[in-house]
Enzyme design. Structure first.
Site, PDB file in Angstrom:
ATOM      1  N   GLU A 209       0.625  -1.198  -0.131  1.00  0.00           N
ATOM      2  CA  GLU A 209       0.001   0.061  -0.037  1.00  0.00           C
ATOM      3  C   GLU A 209       0.989   1.273  -0.029  1.00  0.00           C
ATOM      4  O   GLU A 209       1.877   1.217   0.494  1.00  0.00           O
ATOM      5  CB  GLU A 209      -1.033  -0.110   1.325  1.00  0.00           C
TER       6      GLU A 209
ATOM      7  N   CYS B 209       3.766   8.552   1.187  1.00  0.00           N
ATOM      8  CA  CYS B 209       4.299   7.417   1.979  1.00  0.00           C
ATOM      9  C   CYS B 209       4.365   6.242   1.410  1.00  0.00           C
ATOM     10  O   CYS B 209       3.333   5.462   0.943  1.00  0.00           O
ATOM     11  CB  CYS B 209       3.233   7.324   3.417  1.00  0.00           C
TER      12      CYS B 209
ATOM     13  N   CYS C 267       6.507  -7.576   7.023  1.00  0.00           N
ATOM     14  CA  CYS C 267       7.800  -7.048   7.775  1.00  0.00           C
ATOM     15  C   CYS C 267       7.930  -8.077   8.736  1.00  0.00           C
ATOM     16  O   CYS C 267       6.735  -8.742   9.371  1.00  0.00           O
ATOM     17  CB  CYS C 267       7.241  -5.871   8.383  1.00  0.00           C
TER      18      CYS C 267
ATOM     19  N   CYS D 181       6.362  -5.584  15.592  1.00  0.00           N
ATOM     20  CA  CYS D 181       5.937  -4.621  16.455  1.00  0.00           C
ATOM     21  C   CYS D 181       4.551  -4.991  17.013  1.00  0.00           C
ATOM     22  O   CYS D 181       3.801  -5.024  15.986  1.00  0.00           O
ATOM     23  CB  CYS D 181       6.169  -3.312  16.034  1.00  0.00           C
TER      24      CYS D 181
ATOM     25  N   CYS E 243       1.615  -2.874  15.154  1.00  0.00           N
ATOM     26  CA  CYS E 243       1.723  -2.552  13.878  1.00  0.00           C
ATOM     27  C   CYS E 243       0.753  -3.415  13.007  1.00  0.00           C
ATOM     28  O   CYS E 243       1.175  -4.799  13.218  1.00  0.00           O
ATOM     29  CB  CYS E 243       3.060  -2.419  13.391  1.00  0.00           C
TER      30      CYS E 243
ATOM     31  N   GLY F   7       6.732  -2.443   5.848  1.00  0.00           N
ATOM     32  CA  GLY F   7       8.204  -2.833   5.878  1.00  0.00           C
ATOM     33  C   GLY F   7       8.917  -1.971   6.432  1.00  0.00           C
ATOM     34  O   GLY F   7       8.962  -0.964   6.772  1.00  0.00           O
ATOM     35  N   GLU F   8      10.117  -2.519   6.400  1.00  0.00           N
ATOM     36  CA  GLU F   8      11.595  -1.633   7.175  1.00  0.00           C
ATOM     37  C   GLU F   8      12.397  -1.513   6.215  1.00  0.00           C
ATOM     38  O   GLU F   8      13.178  -2.379   5.743  1.00  0.00           O
ATOM     39  CB  GLU F   8      12.259  -2.873   8.203  1.00  0.00           C
TER      40      GLU F   8
ATOM     41  N   SER G  98      12.350   5.945   7.839  1.00  0.00           N
ATOM     42  CA  SER G  98      11.993   5.803   8.877  1.00  0.00           C
ATOM     43  C   SER G  98      12.690   4.192   9.391  1.00  0.00           C
ATOM     44  O   SER G  98      12.131   3.347   8.563  1.00  0.00           O
ATOM     45  CB  SER G  98      10.529   5.677   9.255  1.00  0.00           C
TER      46      SER G  98
ATOM     47  N   SER H 134      12.056   4.884  15.130  1.00  0.00           N
ATOM     48  CA  SER H 134      11.038   4.578  15.648  1.00  0.00           C
ATOM     49  C   SER H 134      11.332   3.932  17.455  1.00  0.00           C
ATOM     50  O   SER H 134      11.934   2.960  17.342  1.00  0.00           O
ATOM     51  CB  SER H 134      10.144   3.368  14.932  1.00  0.00           C
ATOM     52  N   LEU H 135      11.210   5.112  17.877  1.00  0.00           N
ATOM     53  CA  LEU H 135      11.705   4.600  19.415  1.00  0.00           C
ATOM     54  C   LEU H 135      10.484   4.069  20.270  1.00  0.00           C
ATOM     55  O   LEU H 135      10.753   3.018  20.629  1.00  0.00           O
ATOM     56  CB  LEU H 135      12.278   6.058  20.161  1.00  0.00           C
TER      57      LEU H 135
ATOM     58  N   ASN I  22      -3.014   4.191  16.014  1.00  0.00           N
ATOM     59  CA  ASN I  22      -4.239   3.945  15.162  1.00  0.00           C
ATOM     60  C   ASN I  22      -4.499   2.574  15.482  1.00  0.00           C
ATOM     61  O   ASN I  22      -3.699   1.742  15.052  1.00  0.00           O
ATOM     62  CB  ASN I  22      -3.731   4.143  13.716  1.00  0.00           C
TER      63      ASN I  22
ATOM     64  N   CYS J 138      -0.067   2.423   9.053  1.00  0.00           N
ATOM     65  CA  CYS J 138       0.521   1.298   8.359  1.00  0.00           C
ATOM     66  C   CYS J 138      -0.024  -0.112   8.257  1.00  0.00           C
ATOM     67  O   CYS J 138      -0.228  -0.862   9.554  1.00  0.00           O
ATOM     68  CB  CYS J 138       1.817   1.300   9.229  1.00  0.00           C
TER      69      CYS J 138
END
Ligand code: SAH
Ligand code: SF4
Length: 388
Positions: free
Chosen positions: A108, A127, A134, A138, A141, A198-199, A230, A253-254, A329, A372
């Site tokens: 997407e 974006c 991924c 997380c 996510c 994804g990363e 990111s 991303s902390l 979200n 995401c």
């Protein structure tokens, strides 16, 4: 919300697929054109047609000879995927597109319009995704919950921006034709954020190749300062990125200020705990002289207490950085809730008081599942429902 969608269908068999020309780096493109007996300036024209003009087909490349166009057509395709679902938020600010790749994978892309009211600094931000799925899991996510499918090729990354630029160009053309704006007043794609599925740093080479194409002066010409990568916090790759020649923005991303909280929601923290991550971030800032954006998804009662805010302020003390607070979200089956505005305000105030610059990220396209991976989750769920 408007919705357009085409029938979900079969994949193209691998043996009948032509490669996408968008996967070629500049040197490879020059080489391919030379193999067809053409001089280097033809490669430059082809490059321009692809990335500056954004030609959707070889037939549209009227600067090239008919022979070259037909040679290229036999060897390559341009678009490496097709849109299967396009959604627009009710306020018209945000589009989400779900693309189906030739092997059936779904990714997407989101387009966000800022300053629709004729604001001087109107922006059009895309974006983009860098992987199908991924691997990093997380817990908040939607992409992470779906697991890893595969890496995206450089062309699949770049084509997401080309697609959205086409959307913007056609609406700009309509606006200008209707007398709503002058030609040089309407922005094209101004920013790209690598914050979709994804990363990006786990697909390092393809991400960097896509950046070189987006940044190319004779192509898409998007300034590196308008490109934001990111990362979940892959330490060796952050160190590598610091030595790249581009003046990119880096977002890390902390999402938690201590190892206990961070490991609960981000499994990667066990491999690269906070102390190692912050060390790499400090070195990155020193080497590049650029600030880092820290992303902090606010999860009610999980990481949003005043105690978390104080620890976060201590962790970032003295760093050249900016914190983006993002009220979560919530995903379909996830356990997390979005904190009330009051809790978010208290968190912000503690950071502000400690001198840590921060913003709450403006929500875009909430009514079309802007988080995401969520559009993909929804399409998959719909597909399951219709097929069962
Ligand atoms: N893998 C990269 C980039 C893609 S995710 C990364 O993790 O940084 C982009 C951003 O969206 C990350 O900061 C991520 O933590 C955040 N995000 C993921 N799920 C979210 C959700 N449900 N609500 C709000 N932000 C979310
Ligand atoms: Fe992967 Fe980023 Fe989602 Fe984590 S937040 S699972 S790293 S896409």
């Amino acid at each position: 919300m408007t919705l357009t969608s085409t029938e979900p269908d079969q994949t193209t068999p691998a043996e009948t697929r032509l490669p996408s020309i968008l996967d070629l780096a500049e040197d490879d493109l020059i080489y391919e054109v030379s193999k067809l007996g053409q001089p280097a300036f033809r490669a430059r024209q082809l490059w321009r047609a692809l990335y500056h003009d954004g030609a959707p087909s070889f037939a549209d490349m009227t600067t090239l000879s008919k022979y070259l166009r037909s040679d290229l057509e036999k060897r390559f395709t341009i678009a490496p995927f097709e849109p299967v679902m396009e959604l627009r938020s009710s306020d018209g600010s945000t589009d989400k597109v779900l693309f189906r790749l030739p092997d059936g994978e779904l990714i997407e892309t989101v387009l966000m319009r800022y300053g629709l009211d004729g604001h001087r600094r109107a922006r059009r931000t895309v974006c983009i995704s860098t992987q199908a799925g991924c691997a990093l899991g997380c817990t908040f996510c939607a992409t992470g919950q779906q697991g890893f499918r595969r890496q995206l090729g450089p062309g699949e990354i770049v084509a997401q921006v080309l697609h959205m630029r086409r959307v913007i160009r056609s609406e700009n053309a309509e606006l200008v034709a209707g007398g709503g704006a002058k030609k040089d007043e309407v922005p094209e794609i101004t920013n790209v954020v690598f914050m979709g599925m994804g990363e990006p740093l786990a697909n390092y080479g393809n991400t960097m190749q896509s950046i070189s194409v987006m940044n190319h002066a004779q192509g898409m010409n998007i300034g590196a300062r308008h490109l934001t990568v990111s990362t979940v916090g892959l330490v060796p790759e952050i160190r590598k990125l610091a030595r790249e020649p581009y003046q990119l923005n880096l977002a890390v991303s902390l999402h938690a200020p201590d190892d206990d909280s961070r490991s609960r929601t981000m499994p990667i923290n066990k491999r690269y705990p906070i102390a190692r991550l912050m060390h790499a971030c400090r070195d990155y800032i020193e080497l590049t002289n650029r600030r880092i954006f820290f992303e902090y998804v606010l999860l009610k009662h999980e990481n949003d207490t005043p105690e978390h805010a104080r620890k976060l302020a201590a962790l970032l003390d003295g760093m050249m950085c900016h914190v983006n607070l993002i009220p979560v979200n919530p995903t379909e089956n996830g356990p997390y809730e979005r904190p009330e505005d009051k809790r978010t305000a208290v968190f912000r105030e503690i950071l502000r008081h400690a001198g840590i610059a921060n913003t709450v990220r403006q929500e875009k396209g909430i009514d079309i599942n802007a988080g995401c991976g969520q559009l993909r989750a929804r399409a998959l769920a719909d597909a399951v429902e219709t097929s069962s």
